[in-house]
Design a protein around this motif. Structure first.
Motif, PDB file in Angstrom:
ATOM      1  N   LEU A 220       0.790   3.732   2.833  1.00 47.60           N
ATOM      2  CA  LEU A 220       0.928   2.288   2.998  1.00 47.60           C
ATOM      3  C   LEU A 220      -0.456   1.666   2.933  1.00 47.60           C
ATOM      4  N   TYR A 221      -0.644   0.733   1.988  1.00 50.06           N
ATOM      5  CA  TYR A 221      -1.885  -0.049   1.919  1.00 50.06           C
ATOM      6  C   TYR A 221      -1.573  -1.426   2.488  1.00 50.06           C
ATOM      7  N   ILE A 222      -2.338  -1.847   3.519  1.00 50.27           N
ATOM      8  CA  ILE A 222      -1.964  -3.079   4.215  1.00 50.27           C
ATOM      9  C   ILE A 222      -3.167  -3.706   4.910  1.00 50.27           C
ATOM     10  N   ASP A 223      -3.092  -5.011   5.104  1.00 53.13           N
ATOM     11  CA  ASP A 223      -4.004  -5.733   5.978  1.00 53.13           C
ATOM     12  C   ASP A 223      -3.273  -5.907   7.307  1.00 53.13           C
ATOM     13  N   PRO A 224      -3.651  -5.177   8.348  1.00 49.42           N
ATOM     14  CA  PRO A 224      -2.897  -5.247   9.600  1.00 49.42           C
ATOM     15  C   PRO A 224      -3.003  -6.599  10.294  1.00 49.42           C
ATOM     16  N   GLN A 225      -3.995  -7.414   9.915  1.00 50.83           N
ATOM     17  CA  GLN A 225      -4.135  -8.744  10.512  1.00 50.83           C
ATOM     18  C   GLN A 225      -3.032  -9.674  10.025  1.00 50.83           C
ATOM     19  N   THR A 226      -2.617  -9.501   8.759  1.00 53.40           N
ATOM     20  CA  THR A 226      -1.607 -10.390   8.173  1.00 53.40           C
ATOM     21  C   THR A 226      -0.304  -9.665   7.856  1.00 53.40           C
ATOM     22  N   MET A 227      -0.300  -8.354   8.002  1.00 51.57           N
ATOM     23  CA  MET A 227       0.860  -7.515   7.642  1.00 51.57           C
ATOM     24  C   MET A 227       1.265  -7.766   6.195  1.00 51.57           C
ATOM     25  N   ALA A 228       0.285  -7.807   5.311  1.00 53.08           N
ATOM     26  CA  ALA A 228       0.557  -8.053   3.893  1.00 53.08           C
ATOM     27  C   ALA A 228      -0.335  -7.183   3.032  1.00 53.08           C
ATOM     28  N   ASN A 229       0.156  -6.909   1.831  1.00 53.39           N
ATOM     29  CA  ASN A 229      -0.643  -6.294   0.773  1.00 53.39           C
ATOM     30  C   ASN A 229      -0.720  -7.332  -0.337  1.00 53.39           C
ATOM     31  N   THR A 230      -1.913  -7.841  -0.572  1.00 55.23           N
ATOM     32  CA  THR A 230      -2.073  -8.950  -1.525  1.00 55.23           C
ATOM     33  C   THR A 230      -2.543  -8.494  -2.897  1.00 55.23           C
ATOM     34  N   HIS A 231      -2.472  -7.182  -3.155  1.00 48.44           N
ATOM     35  CA  HIS A 231      -2.946  -6.661  -4.431  1.00 48.44           C
ATOM     36  C   HIS A 231      -1.882  -5.760  -5.052  1.00 48.44           C
ATOM     37  N   LEU A 232      -1.194  -6.261  -6.054  1.00 50.69           N
ATOM     38  CA  LEU A 232      -0.154  -5.474  -6.710  1.00 50.69           C
ATOM     39  C   LEU A 232      -0.714  -4.192  -7.323  1.00 50.69           C
ATOM     40  N   ILE A 233      -1.967  -4.232  -7.757  1.00 45.73           N
ATOM     41  CA  ILE A 233      -2.539  -3.070  -8.442  1.00 45.73           C
ATOM     42  C   ILE A 233      -2.706  -1.876  -7.501  1.00 45.73           C
ATOM     43  N   THR A 234      -2.626  -2.099  -6.193  1.00 47.64           N
ATOM     44  CA  THR A 234      -2.717  -0.961  -5.265  1.00 47.64           C
ATOM     45  C   THR A 234      -1.577   0.024  -5.460  1.00 47.64           C
ATOM     46  N   GLU A 235      -0.442  -0.471  -5.981  1.00 44.04           N
ATOM     47  CA  GLU A 235       0.662   0.454  -6.259  1.00 44.04           C
ATOM     48  C   GLU A 235       0.231   1.504  -7.281  1.00 44.04           C
ATOM     49  N   TRP A 236      -0.531   1.078  -8.276  1.00 42.16           N
ATOM     50  CA  TRP A 236      -1.055   2.021  -9.274  1.00 42.16           C
ATOM     51  C   TRP A 236      -2.118   2.914  -8.663  1.00 42.16           C
ATOM     52  N   TRP A 237      -3.018   2.335  -7.840  1.00 41.71           N
ATOM     53  CA  TRP A 237      -4.056   3.150  -7.202  1.00 41.71           C
ATOM     54  C   TRP A 237      -3.430   4.361  -6.513  1.00 41.71           C
ATOM     55  N   ILE A 238      -2.418   4.096  -5.695  1.00 43.18           N
ATOM     56  CA  ILE A 238      -1.810   5.153  -4.884  1.00 43.18           C
ATOM     57  C   ILE A 238      -1.140   6.204  -5.762  1.00 43.18           C
ATOM     58  N   GLU A 239      -0.350   5.751  -6.730  1.00 42.13           N
ATOM     59  CA  GLU A 239       0.355   6.688  -7.598  1.00 42.13           C
ATOM     60  C   GLU A 239      -0.609   7.515  -8.432  1.00 42.13           C
ATOM     61  N   ALA A 240      -1.651   6.859  -8.986  1.00 45.70           N
ATOM     62  CA  ALA A 240      -2.614   7.580  -9.814  1.00 45.70           C
ATOM     63  C   ALA A 240      -3.383   8.617  -9.007  1.00 45.70           C
ATOM     64  N   ALA A 241      -3.503   8.386  -7.701  1.00 46.69           N
ATOM     65  CA  ALA A 241      -4.229   9.326  -6.852  1.00 46.69           C
ATOM     66  C   ALA A 241      -3.347  10.437  -6.311  1.00 46.69           C
ATOM     67  N   GLY A 242      -2.085  10.470  -6.736  1.00 47.38           N
ATOM     68  CA  GLY A 242      -1.211  11.551  -6.322  1.00 47.38           C
ATOM     69  C   GLY A 242      -0.364  11.245  -5.109  1.00 47.38           C
ATOM     70  N   GLY A 243      -0.362   9.980  -4.675  1.00 44.38           N
ATOM     71  CA  GLY A 243       0.427   9.606  -3.520  1.00 44.38           C
ATOM     72  C   GLY A 243       1.724   8.915  -3.913  1.00 44.38           C
ATOM     73  N   VAL A 244       2.492   8.545  -2.894  1.00 47.22           N
ATOM     74  CA  VAL A 244       3.735   7.794  -3.077  1.00 47.22           C
ATOM     75  C   VAL A 244       3.628   6.538  -2.226  1.00 47.22           C
ATOM     76  N   SER A 245       3.671   5.366  -2.855  1.00 41.05           N
ATOM     77  CA  SER A 245       3.569   4.122  -2.115  1.00 41.05           C
ATOM     78  C   SER A 245       4.904   3.770  -1.487  1.00 41.05           C
ATOM     79  N   VAL A 246       4.898   3.510  -0.183  1.00 42.25           N
ATOM     80  CA  VAL A 246       6.147   3.174   0.498  1.00 42.25           C
ATOM     81  C   VAL A 246       6.599   1.753   0.181  1.00 42.25           C
ATOM     82  N   THR A 247       5.708   0.929  -0.382  1.00 38.52           N
ATOM     83  CA  THR A 247       6.070  -0.458  -0.700  1.00 38.52           C
ATOM     84  C   THR A 247       6.428  -0.654  -2.170  1.00 38.52           C
ATOM     85  N   LYS A 248       6.455   0.402  -2.952  1.00 44.59           N
ATOM     86  CA  LYS A 248       6.640   0.250  -4.391  1.00 44.59           C
ATOM     87  C   LYS A 248       7.923  -0.501  -4.744  1.00 44.59           C
TER      88      LYS A 248
END
Length: 286
Positions: A220-248
């Motif tokens: 999970l990539y998140i800003d805990p202050q706002t409880m939001a992920n404001t960068h759609l490209i993080t979904e690619w970051w996580i997958e390309a690094a071998g992870g599974v994004s829970v917000t995909k």
């Protein structure tokens, strides 16, 4: 920063963080602090000469005319990211806009190395990215680079050349680099950077290609202050690094907000945050 939620094997978390940091900071590696001579002062020539122009097409499909020789650049929006792309082109010394106070920390110290004029330059926007028109006009930029589409019209109305940049997918990164290669007359440098980008991503891909599904961390990539992920490209970051994004499944636009109940239901193995302070927020909430 990576915050471990469980005792899940850590080795692939490092790869996820490495890729995030690579995308956020590798542009800085493309330029040395002394690699570009200082920009000449305005008004140094006593005899006016015709200004050669070039026309480029930005991410809004707009054709923008800019001088063939760029000397002064103003950046508006997510300043560290936009600035880093300028650094990648070797033109950090052309940036004449300061960082917002929230970026004035050790984390961003190299902006003042690669962009030596940034520290003494005025801030050109408010906390909500509203442009400071008076300061921008005073800076007399050759080009304004922004991720905020809303600022285009008020700046254009004053005759200022504005180029809109956006990225949501890996191919957008390539388009940004090639566009800035055109703007700064650095097409060869842009292609060299993209070769480096592709090689780095491929190196990570090979490392995680044979990782079985049960060993892929749920992230999970998140800003805990706002409880939001404001960068759609993080979904690619996580997958390309071998992870599974829970917000995909729910992250279909640039920003997505989540609830604490959703986070608890997802039970991610790893939470990735931007700062040490964000990690402290999560630790207090455990």
């Amino acid at each position: 920063m990576v915050f471990r939620v469980s005792a899940f094997p850590y080795r692939w978390v490092v790869l996820a963080l490495a890729l995030v940091m690579f995308l956020a900071t590798t542009a800085c590696q493309a330029q040395t602090a002394s690699g570009t001579p200082p920009a000449p002062a305005r008004g140094a020539e006593t005899t006016p000469t015709p200004v050669q122009m070039r026309v480029v097409t930005d991410f809004a499909g707009r054709q923008v005319a800019v001088p063939a020789r760029i000397e002064r650049v103003v950046t508006i929006g997510s300043l560290p990211v936009v600035n880093s792309f300028v650094f990648a082109m070797g033109h950090g010394n052309k940036i004449v806009s300061g960082l917002l106070p929230r970026f004035d920390s050790q984390r961003y110290k190299y902006h003042f190395v690669f962009g030596p004029r940034i520290a003494e330059s005025p801030i050109m926007e408010g906390p909500d990215y509203t442009p400071n028109i008076e300061e921008i006009l005073r800076a007399d930029p050759d080009v304004i680079l922004t991720m905020q589409q809303a600022v285009i019209q008020p700046l254009e109305e004053r005759g200022l050349p504005v180029i809109f940049l956006a990225w949501r997918e890996p191919e957008d990164i390539r388009r940004v680099i090639r566009l800035l290669g055109e703007v700064f007359g650095e097409t060869e440098r842009a292609e060299a950077y993209l070769a480096y980008f592709d090689e780095a991503v491929e190196r990570v891909r090979q490392r995680v290609a044979d990782l079985p599904p049960e060993e892929r961390v749920r992230v999970l990539y998140i800003d805990p202050q706002t409880m939001a992920n404001t960068h759609l490209i993080t979904e690619w970051w996580i997958e390309a690094a071998g992870g599974v994004s829970v917000t995909k499944a729910i992250h279909v636009s640039e920003s997505v907000s989540v609830t604490l109940e959703q986070v608890l239901a997802w039970d991610p193995d790893v939470i990735v945050v931007r700062t040490k302070e964000d990690a402290e927020v999560l630790r207090r909430e455990r």
